[in-house]
Design a protein around this motif. Structure first.
Motif, PDB file in Angstrom:
ATOM      1  N   ILE A  63      29.264  41.380  29.986  1.00  0.00           N
ATOM      2  CA  ILE A  63      28.756  40.675  31.176  1.00  0.00           C
ATOM      3  C   ILE A  63      29.560  41.065  32.419  1.00  0.00           C
ATOM      4  O   ILE A  63      28.991  41.551  33.400  1.00  0.00           O
ATOM      5  CB  ILE A  63      28.785  39.146  30.968  1.00  0.00           C
ATOM      6  CG1 ILE A  63      27.853  38.750  29.807  1.00  0.00           C
ATOM      7  CG2 ILE A  63      28.362  38.430  32.245  1.00  0.00           C
ATOM      8  CD1 ILE A  63      27.838  37.265  29.505  1.00  0.00           C
ATOM      9  N   ALA A  64      30.872  40.853  32.367  1.00  0.00           N
ATOM     10  CA  ALA A  64      31.695  41.085  33.561  1.00  0.00           C
ATOM     11  C   ALA A  64      31.759  42.570  33.932  1.00  0.00           C
ATOM     12  O   ALA A  64      31.512  42.942  35.089  1.00  0.00           O
ATOM     13  CB  ALA A  64      33.097  40.525  33.336  1.00  0.00           C
ATOM     14  N   GLY A  71      27.355  46.841  40.109  1.00  0.00           N
ATOM     15  CA  GLY A  71      27.362  46.199  41.413  1.00  0.00           C
ATOM     16  C   GLY A  71      26.239  45.195  41.595  1.00  0.00           C
ATOM     17  O   GLY A  71      25.751  44.991  42.710  1.00  0.00           O
ATOM     18  N   THR A  72      25.803  44.551  40.488  1.00  0.00           N
ATOM     19  CA  THR A  72      24.690  43.603  40.573  1.00  0.00           C
ATOM     20  C   THR A  72      25.097  42.273  41.201  1.00  0.00           C
ATOM     21  O   THR A  72      24.246  41.491  41.593  1.00  0.00           O
ATOM     22  CB  THR A  72      24.127  43.334  39.166  1.00  0.00           C
ATOM     23  OG1 THR A  72      25.193  42.886  38.308  1.00  0.00           O
ATOM     24  CG2 THR A  72      23.518  44.601  38.584  1.00  0.00           C
ATOM     25  N   THR A  78      32.260  37.637  40.598  1.00  0.00           N
ATOM     26  CA  THR A  78      32.606  38.116  39.252  1.00  0.00           C
ATOM     27  C   THR A  78      34.035  37.731  38.892  1.00  0.00           C
ATOM     28  O   THR A  78      34.316  37.271  37.777  1.00  0.00           O
ATOM     29  CB  THR A  78      32.435  39.640  39.174  1.00  0.00           C
ATOM     30  OG1 THR A  78      31.090  39.992  39.511  1.00  0.00           O
ATOM     31  CG2 THR A  78      32.749  40.150  37.773  1.00  0.00           C
ATOM     32  N   ILE A  79      34.961  37.932  39.850  1.00  0.00           N
ATOM     33  CA  ILE A  79      36.360  37.551  39.617  1.00  0.00           C
ATOM     34  C   ILE A  79      36.475  36.045  39.387  1.00  0.00           C
ATOM     35  O   ILE A  79      37.234  35.584  38.520  1.00  0.00           O
ATOM     36  CB  ILE A  79      37.231  37.992  40.805  1.00  0.00           C
ATOM     37  CG1 ILE A  79      37.284  39.517  40.891  1.00  0.00           C
ATOM     38  CG2 ILE A  79      38.641  37.425  40.680  1.00  0.00           C
ATOM     39  CD1 ILE A  79      38.017  40.044  42.105  1.00  0.00           C
TER      40      ILE A  79
END
Length: 352
Positions: A63-64, A71-72, A78-79
């Protein structure tokens, strides 16, 4: 299936090493318990602690990391998600230790510590970070290797397409010159016109079918030169042609139509522009995979300026770059003689 086996092998190896570390860590508190029982207790503890690490690791891997690579989603979000996942994993990890591993697997033989004991939390971070770090490193390495392989394949496809284009470009160039020859014979109402058309048909048949291969026999390449020279000789009465060959292995492989442009050039810029007696000398030697090709022709413009590659010469230079690692092409433009010397190590194939 292969991926499942690799993942299973990775986790099995990790569980075994984690079991050994668990025995070393809790061994002093289990002195009166047989070693085999200690091993199974440690193995069950490793499996229990493995669950949150497994969930976190696959969250990062599938996932991550894809979100970051593609770049979605914005990097900040994300972080933030990864930070939240780490916190949840640590909490779940500590809950399993406090309410499952110590009281159930070890029957309370280990020292009780609060749920968020600082040292225990740091150990959890190290434990989770180690296995997920190794898995993430392997994942990124695989992504990088796959990207390099794709780039390598794209470059190879580009070079192969360019090589095919160069060969296809040679065919119309050759056809254009030959049709000019037929036109000249037809204007003279020469009896050789039909024979020229027949020879042209044979040459085109070779170019359409056999020249598609990456390599052909040297004997076949020389046969094309013979047919082309025979075709051209019909136009010229005051032309002397010497063609010497010294071939130790006629089945030696060579890139198709590599020598023909030089012979074409000798006729086009030598014999066709000469008003007096002229000559073309050709020497081909192949010994132990080393080809030496020399061709020279008379010319009457008496210029010695630098040679500007026409379509044929440019194509040959580029094909040499794509097909061979060891070669040398020298062209000399003297007042009365134009000469070409080509050396190729026919075994030094380039990796196209």
């Amino acid at each position: 299936m292969k991926r499942v086996l690799l993942h299973s092998a990775f986790w099995l190896i990790y569980l075994l090493q984690d079991t050994v570390l668990e025995i070393v860590w809790v061994g002093p508190a289990l002195k009166n318990i047989p070693e085999n029982v200690q091993f199974w207790m440690a193995f069950k503890a490793a499996i229990a602690a493995w669950v949150p690490k497994l969930i976190f690791t696959y969250y990062i891997l599938y996932i991550a990391i894809p979100e970051i690579v593609k770049g979605t989603r914005k990097l900040f979000w994300t972080i933030l998600q990864v930070t939240g996942a780490i916190i949840v994993t640590i909490i779940l990890y500590r809950l399993i230790f406090v309410y499952c591993i110590n009281p159930v697997i070890y029957s309370g033989m280990l020292k009780d510590r609060p749920l968020f004991h600082l040292l225990s939390v740091l150990l959890a971070v190290m434990d989770i970070g180690f296995v997920s770090g190794v898995a993430i490193t392997l994942k990124l390495l695989r992504i990088q290797l796959a990207a390099r392989e794709r780039e390598k394949n794209l470059i190879k496809e580009k070079l192969e397409a360019e090589l095919k284009f160069l060969r296809h470009q040679t065919n119309p160039h050759f056809l254009f010159n030959t049709l000019n020859n037929i036109y000249a014979l037809a204007r003279k109402r020469s009896e050789h016109t039909a024979e020229v058309v027949m020879r042209l048909s044979k040459l085109l048949r070779f170019m359409l079918y056999e020249s598609k291969s990456d390599f052909i026999k040297v004997a076949d390449e020389l046969k094309i030169l013979d047919d082309y020279i025979a075709l051209e000789k019909m136009r010229y009465e005051r032309l002397t042609i010497h063609f010497q060959r010294d071939i130790d292995e006629p089945t030696q492989q060579i890139a198709p139509l590599l020598l023909l442009p030089f012979v074409e050039n000798a006729f086009k810029h030598g014999a066709s522009e000469s008003r007096f007696d002229s000559f073309i000398r050709i020497q081909v030697q192949v010994q132990e995979g080393q080809l030496t090709f020399n061709i020279e022709n008379t010319k009457e413009n008496h210029t010695t300026e630098d040679i500007k590659d026409n379509i044929g010469l440019y194509n040959v230079r580029r094909q040499l770059e794509l097909m061979y690692r060891e070669y040398d092409l020298q062209i000399q433009n003297e007042p009365h003689i134009f000469s070409v010397r080509l050396y190729i190590n026919l075994t030094s194939y380039a990796q196209v």
